[in-house]
Design a protein around this motif. Sequence first.
Motif, PDB file in Angstrom:
ATOM      1  N   THR A 178       0.795  -1.070   0.007  1.00  0.00           N
ATOM      2  CA  THR A 178       0.079   0.000   0.071  1.00  0.00           C
ATOM      3  C   THR A 178       0.995   1.377   0.069  1.00  0.00           C
ATOM      4  O   THR A 178       0.565   2.205  -0.900  1.00  0.00           O
ATOM      5  CB  THR A 178      -0.937   0.005   1.270  1.00  0.00           C
ATOM      6  N   ILE A 179       1.894   1.050   0.882  1.00  0.00           N
ATOM      7  CA  ILE A 179       2.777   2.197   0.901  1.00  0.00           C
ATOM      8  C   ILE A 179       3.502   2.801  -0.243  1.00  0.00           C
ATOM      9  O   ILE A 179       3.587   3.713  -0.837  1.00  0.00           O
ATOM     10  CB  ILE A 179       3.647   2.316   2.201  1.00  0.00           C
ATOM     11  N   LEU A 180       4.034   1.623  -0.753  1.00  0.00           N
ATOM     12  CA  LEU A 180       4.842   1.526  -2.092  1.00  0.00           C
ATOM     13  C   LEU A 180       3.883   2.233  -3.175  1.00  0.00           C
ATOM     14  O   LEU A 180       4.652   2.845  -4.007  1.00  0.00           O
ATOM     15  CB  LEU A 180       5.373   0.194  -2.439  1.00  0.00           C
ATOM     16  N   SER A 181       2.606   1.739  -3.232  1.00  0.00           N
ATOM     17  CA  SER A 181       1.933   2.197  -4.403  1.00  0.00           C
ATOM     18  C   SER A 181       1.531   3.739  -4.353  1.00  0.00           C
ATOM     19  O   SER A 181       1.548   4.325  -5.155  1.00  0.00           O
ATOM     20  CB  SER A 181       0.487   1.198  -4.519  1.00  0.00           C
ATOM     21  N   GLN A 182       1.389   4.106  -3.085  1.00  0.00           N
ATOM     22  CA  GLN A 182       1.311   5.646  -2.781  1.00  0.00           C
ATOM     23  C   GLN A 182       2.212   6.464  -3.218  1.00  0.00           C
ATOM     24  O   GLN A 182       2.244   7.313  -3.717  1.00  0.00           O
ATOM     25  CB  GLN A 182       0.852   5.767  -1.352  1.00  0.00           C
ATOM     26  N   VAL A 183       3.489   5.916  -2.778  1.00  0.00           N
ATOM     27  CA  VAL A 183       4.744   6.494  -3.088  1.00  0.00           C
ATOM     28  C   VAL A 183       5.006   6.654  -4.913  1.00  0.00           C
ATOM     29  O   VAL A 183       5.165   7.587  -5.418  1.00  0.00           O
ATOM     30  CB  VAL A 183       5.911   5.948  -2.582  1.00  0.00           C
ATOM     31  N   LEU A 184       5.004   5.413  -5.626  1.00  0.00           N
ATOM     32  CA  LEU A 184       4.859   5.389  -6.873  1.00  0.00           C
ATOM     33  C   LEU A 184       4.147   6.290  -7.484  1.00  0.00           C
ATOM     34  O   LEU A 184       4.127   6.944  -8.605  1.00  0.00           O
ATOM     35  CB  LEU A 184       4.656   4.173  -7.421  1.00  0.00           C
ATOM     36  N   ALA A 185       2.569   6.374  -7.181  1.00  0.00           N
ATOM     37  CA  ALA A 185       1.678   7.182  -7.642  1.00  0.00           C
ATOM     38  C   ALA A 185       1.900   8.585  -7.458  1.00  0.00           C
ATOM     39  O   ALA A 185       1.744   9.502  -8.324  1.00  0.00           O
ATOM     40  CB  ALA A 185       0.191   7.206  -6.962  1.00  0.00           C
ATOM     41  N   TYR A 186       2.515   8.989  -6.312  1.00  0.00           N
ATOM     42  CA  TYR A 186       3.015  10.581  -5.883  1.00  0.00           C
ATOM     43  C   TYR A 186       4.159  10.656  -6.954  1.00  0.00           C
ATOM     44  O   TYR A 186       4.169  11.920  -7.641  1.00  0.00           O
ATOM     45  CB  TYR A 186       3.457  10.523  -4.452  1.00  0.00           C
ATOM     46  N   ILE A 187       5.032   9.816  -7.207  1.00  0.00           N
ATOM     47  CA  ILE A 187       6.116  10.188  -8.142  1.00  0.00           C
ATOM     48  C   ILE A 187       5.621  10.258  -9.478  1.00  0.00           C
ATOM     49  O   ILE A 187       6.091  11.017 -10.425  1.00  0.00           O
ATOM     50  CB  ILE A 187       6.997   8.875  -8.017  1.00  0.00           C
ATOM     51  N   GLN A 188       4.960   9.436  -9.931  1.00  0.00           N
ATOM     52  CA  GLN A 188       3.929   9.543 -11.186  1.00  0.00           C
ATOM     53  C   GLN A 188       3.494  10.949 -11.565  1.00  0.00           C
ATOM     54  O   GLN A 188       3.530  11.471 -12.629  1.00  0.00           O
ATOM     55  CB  GLN A 188       3.106   8.518 -11.392  1.00  0.00           C
ATOM     56  N   ALA A 189       2.817  11.420 -10.370  1.00  0.00           N
ATOM     57  CA  ALA A 189       2.082  12.893 -10.490  1.00  0.00           C
ATOM     58  C   ALA A 189       3.027  13.831 -10.417  1.00  0.00           C
ATOM     59  O   ALA A 189       2.675  15.095 -10.823  1.00  0.00           O
ATOM     60  CB  ALA A 189       1.004  12.652  -9.463  1.00  0.00           C
ATOM     61  N   ASN A 190       4.142  13.669  -9.892  1.00  0.00           N
ATOM     62  CA  ASN A 190       4.986  14.765  -9.478  1.00  0.00           C
ATOM     63  C   ASN A 190       6.680  14.252  -9.930  1.00  0.00           C
ATOM     64  O   ASN A 190       7.468  14.090  -9.314  1.00  0.00           O
ATOM     65  CB  ASN A 190       5.112  15.281  -8.036  1.00  0.00           C
ATOM     66  N   PRO A 191       6.776  14.126 -11.246  1.00  0.00           N
ATOM     67  CA  PRO A 191       8.092  13.438 -11.871  1.00  0.00           C
ATOM     68  C   PRO A 191       9.201  14.274 -11.341  1.00  0.00           C
ATOM     69  O   PRO A 191      10.440  13.677 -11.605  1.00  0.00           O
ATOM     70  CB  PRO A 191       7.605  13.273 -13.423  1.00  0.00           C
ATOM     71  N   THR A 192       9.137  15.650 -11.167  1.00  0.00           N
ATOM     72  CA  THR A 192      10.216  16.460 -11.013  1.00  0.00           C
ATOM     73  C   THR A 192      10.878  16.248  -9.568  1.00  0.00           C
ATOM     74  O   THR A 192      12.125  16.402  -9.479  1.00  0.00           O
ATOM     75  CB  THR A 192       9.531  18.004 -10.615  1.00  0.00           C
ATOM     76  N   VAL A 193      10.428  15.338  -8.848  1.00  0.00           N
ATOM     77  CA  VAL A 193      11.084  14.948  -7.489  1.00  0.00           C
ATOM     78  C   VAL A 193      12.233  14.105  -7.855  1.00  0.00           C
ATOM     79  O   VAL A 193      13.240  14.059  -7.390  1.00  0.00           O
ATOM     80  CB  VAL A 193      10.126  14.190  -6.534  1.00  0.00           C
ATOM     81  N   LEU A 194      12.315  13.493  -9.248  1.00  0.00           N
ATOM     82  CA  LEU A 194      13.400  12.549  -9.742  1.00  0.00           C
ATOM     83  C   LEU A 194      14.449  13.259 -10.181  1.00  0.00           C
ATOM     84  O   LEU A 194      15.545  12.747 -10.341  1.00  0.00           O
ATOM     85  CB  LEU A 194      12.802  11.331 -10.682  1.00  0.00           C
ATOM     86  N   GLN A 195      14.230  14.695 -10.120  1.00  0.00           N
ATOM     87  CA  GLN A 195      15.617  15.490 -10.735  1.00  0.00           C
ATOM     88  C   GLN A 195      16.531  15.909  -9.259  1.00  0.00           C
ATOM     89  O   GLN A 195      17.500  16.200  -9.697  1.00  0.00           O
ATOM     90  CB  GLN A 195      14.904  16.805 -11.200  1.00  0.00           C
ATOM     91  N   LYS A 196      16.004  15.462  -8.419  1.00  0.00           N
ATOM     92  CA  LYS A 196      16.894  15.635  -6.914  1.00  0.00           C
ATOM     93  C   LYS A 196      17.574  14.287  -6.630  1.00  0.00           C
ATOM     94  O   LYS A 196      17.258  13.317  -7.366  1.00  0.00           O
ATOM     95  CB  LYS A 196      15.759  15.985  -5.956  1.00  0.00           C
ATOM     96  N   ASN A 197      18.541  14.720  -5.851  1.00  0.00           N
ATOM     97  CA  ASN A 197      19.507  13.384  -5.567  1.00  0.00           C
ATOM     98  C   ASN A 197      19.032  12.577  -4.416  1.00  0.00           C
ATOM     99  O   ASN A 197      19.703  11.649  -4.273  1.00  0.00           O
ATOM    100  CB  ASN A 197      20.835  13.998  -5.208  1.00  0.00           C
ATOM    101  N   VAL A 198      18.014  13.086  -3.646  1.00  0.00           N
ATOM    102  CA  VAL A 198      17.334  12.215  -2.583  1.00  0.00           C
ATOM    103  C   VAL A 198      16.023  12.209  -2.855  1.00  0.00           C
ATOM    104  O   VAL A 198      15.341  12.924  -3.380  1.00  0.00           O
ATOM    105  CB  VAL A 198      17.804  12.922  -1.269  1.00  0.00           C
ATOM    106  N   LEU A 199      15.373  11.213  -2.079  1.00  0.00           N
ATOM    107  CA  LEU A 199      13.765  11.311  -2.217  1.00  0.00           C
ATOM    108  C   LEU A 199      13.516  11.333  -0.634  1.00  0.00           C
ATOM    109  O   LEU A 199      13.890  10.582   0.188  1.00  0.00           O
ATOM    110  CB  LEU A 199      13.099  10.050  -2.725  1.00  0.00           C
ATOM    111  N   VAL A 200      12.893  12.526   0.011  1.00  0.00           N
ATOM    112  CA  VAL A 200      12.466  12.842   1.161  1.00  0.00           C
ATOM    113  C   VAL A 200      10.850  12.854   1.143  1.00  0.00           C
ATOM    114  O   VAL A 200      10.523  13.823   0.585  1.00  0.00           O
ATOM    115  CB  VAL A 200      13.143  13.581   1.741  1.00  0.00           C
ATOM    116  N   LEU A 201      10.009  11.815   1.574  1.00  0.00           N
ATOM    117  CA  LEU A 201       8.590  12.017   1.304  1.00  0.00           C
ATOM    118  C   LEU A 201       7.868  11.862   2.835  1.00  0.00           C
ATOM    119  O   LEU A 201       8.678  11.132   3.645  1.00  0.00           O
ATOM    120  CB  LEU A 201       8.180  10.715   0.326  1.00  0.00           C
ATOM    121  N   LYS A 202       6.812  12.490   2.820  1.00  0.00           N
ATOM    122  CA  LYS A 202       6.235  12.255   4.237  1.00  0.00           C
ATOM    123  C   LYS A 202       4.737  11.876   4.031  1.00  0.00           C
ATOM    124  O   LYS A 202       4.202  12.127   2.881  1.00  0.00           O
ATOM    125  CB  LYS A 202       6.289  13.468   4.915  1.00  0.00           C
TER     126      LYS A 202
END
Length: 580
Positions: free
Chosen positions: A347-371
């Motif tokens: 469930t958590i993994l799916s939420q994170v992947l959905a967030y990344i798909q909707a906000n692809p610019t987060v992958l321009q960073k060197n880290v992923l810090v999500l809450k």
Amino acid sequence: MNGPCQPSTMKKKYHILTPDKPGAKKLLKSLKCHPVIADILINRRISTPEDAAEFFSNDLKYLRSPMDIRDMDTAVDRITRALVKKEKILVFGDYDADGITATALFHEFFRRAGADSIYYIPHRTREGYGLDKEHIHRVAVPNKINLIVTVDCGSTSHEAAAAARRSGIDVIITDHHHVAPPFPPVEAFVNPNRPDCDAGFDMLAGVGVAYAVLICLRKHLRENDFWASRPEPNLKVLCDLVALGTVADIVPLRKENRLFTKTGLEVIGSGIRPGIKALWEESGLESLTLTAEDIAFRLAPRINAAGRIAHAVCAVKLLTTRDEKKARRIAATLNRLNRKRQSKEQTILSQVLAYIQANPTVLQKNVLVLKHPEWHEGILGIVAAKLVERFYRPVVLISIKNGTGKGSARSIPGFDLYDGLTKSSRYLDRFGGHAMAAGLRIQADRIDEFREAFETVVTENTSREDFFPVVTIDRALSFDDITPDLVEALETLQPFGQDNPEPIFMARNVSVAFSKIVGLRHRQLRLKQSGARTGGIFNAIQFNINPEEPPPTFLEQIAFRLHWNIWKGRKNIQLVIEAT
């Protein structure tokens, strides 16, 4: 530096090791082993016959004396006094597999020594990590405890140690986490990773440190005739607990850790501990010959599930019970908890992947810090590890409740996570861990500041190359060289794990004679190498592929491991493909 590559464009790099040929030749002559084994040993920095003898042995004579660990003598003296005077001892542990096995280890030894002792492990979500001053007032004082012995925790428990001292309770810390002075005010602080300890045992897991204490304690008690009135505990049979915790904590399987694990696997295979036997049966393992991989992927997740989903004390009871029926009941409970853990994890993994798909610019960073306010904090470390594997950059996941965030972090080999958190510590309430894994607590309103600061730290302490996953190849291998003798010889290198990885080979110009999808995301193949003299065709398996991609017909190069595939009593060589 530039930002890391996007996951869709990531291509694993091959790093091909080049073992010293004269050194390999010397080992080959001395050991009379397979030539491939000699190369692998050199790759593992095992360059002399003496080193090789220690590597292959499970003789406890190779165990160095742990008395040189700082404060070990003080700890042994104080525990001895508690045993002789029948003082009440509290073993205080951590809620992961390392801490659980260390707690069970001390509890079992103390029980055999006739001690007046109890154990306590805090609830992960209600109490959090480590010995706290509230535990002194709520647990130690009401139970009239004279001595607290921590396992796999305590290195930063300054307030708890001070509270214990005010209450007239001595504290001995046994731990392995990195720590900086000042140290807690305790009777003894046994941690091979404290900066003023140079005994050389810094690779030990928490359960390994606990076992080192028991080695020294048993010897000291023997010298003082303590065992004259009771049987002396056999420490070798307790190595099963040490193997479980050591493999689960992903510490280097070298030196003592390798010796403990090899010995522990033998003990596990004997089936003498009802709890472990019940757990391996519940996890679907049929063979008594378990491997480190079985511990890592079958037993450890179920032990950890107790602390992640419910309470870790359940797992301690499993490991310490002598009742087979009770063991089977608890093992079944842990299996159910593990399935629940897997569901929450997905469930958590799916939420994170959905967030990344909707906000692809987060992958321009060197880290992923999500809450997220609804994430179960006991699952975050597992999900973070999966995200690191997928996006190959440091990941921090934080669960927020009542304005406070509790998080887990995982890293890549090119970045020291503990050092990075230290450099960002002004934004954190507390943190602890290792180069590759850590936990932290932070106020919710400081997470954005922390994200920016941590991004800067990672950027300043990495290069672009660090963000490309690397497959380390032990050597190129022609299909002509793949024989049953070689696969048998490779098994002598076990147990595999951190710092002693399973060997990976490379072959070029491979034709695919057959391919089909199995289990939704795995590809089964039959492979033949162009130019091979024997013309042999080998079965192969490639896990977690994209089933929508067209099947390959030719592979310029493959990285693979060699396994036995046993089916209905028949044993065949199988290539497990790591990369193409």
